[in-house]
Design a protein around this motif. Structure first.
Motif, short mmCIF file in Angstrom:
data_model
loop_
_atom_site.label_atom_id
_atom_site.label_comp_id
_atom_site.label_asym_id
_atom_site.label_seq_id
_atom_site.Cartn_x
_atom_site.Cartn_y
_atom_site.Cartn_z
N THR A 197 -0.91 -3.36 6.26
CA THR A 197 -2.05 -4.63 6.32
C THR A 197 -1.77 -5.79 5.88
O THR A 197 -1.92 -6.78 6.44
CB THR A 197 -3.39 -3.81 5.80
OG1 THR A 197 -3.31 -2.06 6.52
CG2 THR A 197 -4.64 -4.49 5.82
N TRP A 198 -1.04 -5.12 4.32
CA TRP A 198 -0.80 -6.16 3.47
C TRP A 198 0.46 -6.92 4.10
O TRP A 198 0.74 -8.85 3.40
CB TRP A 198 -0.94 -6.36 2.43
CG TRP A 198 -2.46 -6.04 1.47
CD1 TRP A 198 -2.81 -4.76 0.48
CD2 TRP A 198 -4.05 -6.62 2.00
NE1 TRP A 198 -3.61 -4.72 0.39
CE2 TRP A 198 -4.65 -5.48 1.15
CE3 TRP A 198 -4.25 -7.21 2.17
CZ2 TRP A 198 -5.88 -6.09 1.38
CZ3 TRP A 198 -5.30 -6.95 2.72
CH2 TRP A 198 -6.40 -7.15 2.39
N GLN A 228 -6.43 -11.00 -1.64
CA GLN A 228 -7.19 -10.00 -0.17
C GLN A 228 -7.49 -8.59 -0.93
O GLN A 228 -6.96 -7.98 -1.65
CB GLN A 228 -6.46 -9.78 0.36
CG GLN A 228 -6.06 -11.37 1.44
CD GLN A 228 -4.23 -11.12 2.31
OE1 GLN A 228 -4.77 -10.09 3.48
NE2 GLN A 228 -3.67 -11.40 2.87
N ALA A 256 -9.71 -5.17 0.16
CA ALA A 256 -10.19 -4.01 0.44
C ALA A 256 -10.45 -2.44 0.41
O ALA A 256 -10.11 -2.66 -1.03
CB ALA A 256 -8.71 -3.91 1.55
N LYS A 312 -16.61 5.71 5.26
CA LYS A 312 -16.88 4.57 5.63
C LYS A 312 -18.92 5.17 4.98
O LYS A 312 -19.72 4.63 4.87
CB LYS A 312 -17.15 3.75 7.08
CG LYS A 312 -16.15 2.53 6.52
CD LYS A 312 -15.72 2.25 8.08
CE LYS A 312 -14.79 1.51 8.19
NZ LYS A 312 -14.56 0.64 9.20
N ARG A 354 -12.57 -6.03 2.92
CA ARG A 354 -12.17 -5.73 4.13
C ARG A 354 -12.56 -4.36 3.74
O ARG A 354 -12.55 -3.84 2.23
CB ARG A 354 -10.80 -6.03 4.70
CG ARG A 354 -10.85 -7.59 4.72
CD ARG A 354 -9.18 -7.75 5.45
NE ARG A 354 -8.68 -6.82 6.47
CZ ARG A 354 -7.91 -6.81 6.61
NH1 ARG A 354 -6.14 -7.39 5.73
NH2 ARG A 354 -7.40 -6.25 8.35
N PHE A 414 -12.04 -0.03 5.07
CA PHE A 414 -11.04 0.88 6.65
C PHE A 414 -12.10 2.38 6.05
O PHE A 414 -12.28 2.72 5.07
CB PHE A 414 -9.59 0.64 5.61
CG PHE A 414 -9.09 -0.86 6.02
CD1 PHE A 414 -9.12 -0.98 7.26
CD2 PHE A 414 -9.24 -1.65 4.86
CE1 PHE A 414 -8.60 -2.73 7.18
CE2 PHE A 414 -8.25 -2.74 5.01
CZ PHE A 414 -8.02 -3.24 6.40
N ASP A 423 -9.18 4.49 10.23
CA ASP A 423 -7.87 2.99 10.12
C ASP A 423 -7.00 4.09 9.45
O ASP A 423 -5.91 3.14 9.93
CB ASP A 423 -8.82 2.42 9.55
CG ASP A 423 -9.53 2.23 9.89
OD1 ASP A 423 -10.55 1.58 11.39
OD2 ASP A 423 -11.14 1.31 8.98
#
Length: 175
Positions: free
Chosen positions: A37-38, A122, A124, A129, A143, A145, A150
């Motif tokens: 992701t990063w 950034q 997350a 969820k 963000r 996930f 995900d």
């Protein structure tokens, strides 16, 4: 990573029992998901409550083999040692460069996550969820996930009841 919160939620809220080995998160998948992701190397930390004086050595060895750094913390019975350790770590990261992916649903981290988002980070949050603290929705730039959908951290499909976006609905997962 705050493994205690994920395991507790999985056992208490999703399964309504202690998870079987095949139902536990595959933490190496989360580490790889963060790296992908990063698009950068990841330093994976896993906080453990060691206030009882012992360590679950088979689990610690497993974490080490997956390139996690176990952080066993001890404190008094009135302290949330894992939460405090994570809060202090997030505060330290806010003073240096780096991105953060926090595996937790816990609203206790809202001030630290907000501070990171105000900087050049950034950020997350990853978890189930449907159990994420509602305060995270108010943090612009965060963000979010899903640890199962995900990040793909589970081998088996979990018996979760949650809203599924029609565009991502795959009936094969339920058959």
């Amino acid at each position: 990573m705050d493994g205690e919160n994920i395991d507790a939620t999985l056992g208490n809220s999703v399964l309504e029992r202690r998870p079987a080995p095949a139902e536990r998160p595959r933490w190496e998948r989360l580490r790889d998901f963060a790296r992908d992701t990063w698009q950068q190397p990841v330093k994976a930390l896993f906080f453990l409550n060691a206030s009882g004086g012992g360590l679950p050595m088979p689990f610690v060895r497993a974490l080490l083999s997956m390139e996690y750094r176990p952080i066993p913390l001890a404190g008094s019975s009135d302290q949330k040692v894992v939460d405090i350790g994570i809060q202090r770590t997030l505060e330290a990261i806010a003073r240096r460069p780096g991105n953060v992916m926090l595996a937790s649903h816990d609203g206790d981290f809202l001030p630290q996550v907000d501070e990171l988002l105000r900087g050049d980070h950034q950020v997350a949050v990853v978890g189930f969820k449907e159990f994420l603290n509602a305060g995270f929705a108010d943090l612009p730039g965060l963000r979010v996930f899903d640890i199962e959908e995900d990040a793909g951290c589970f081998t088996n499909v979990l018996p979760r009841v949650r809203i599924i976006d029609l565009d991502s609905f795959d009936p094969e997962r339920f058959l």
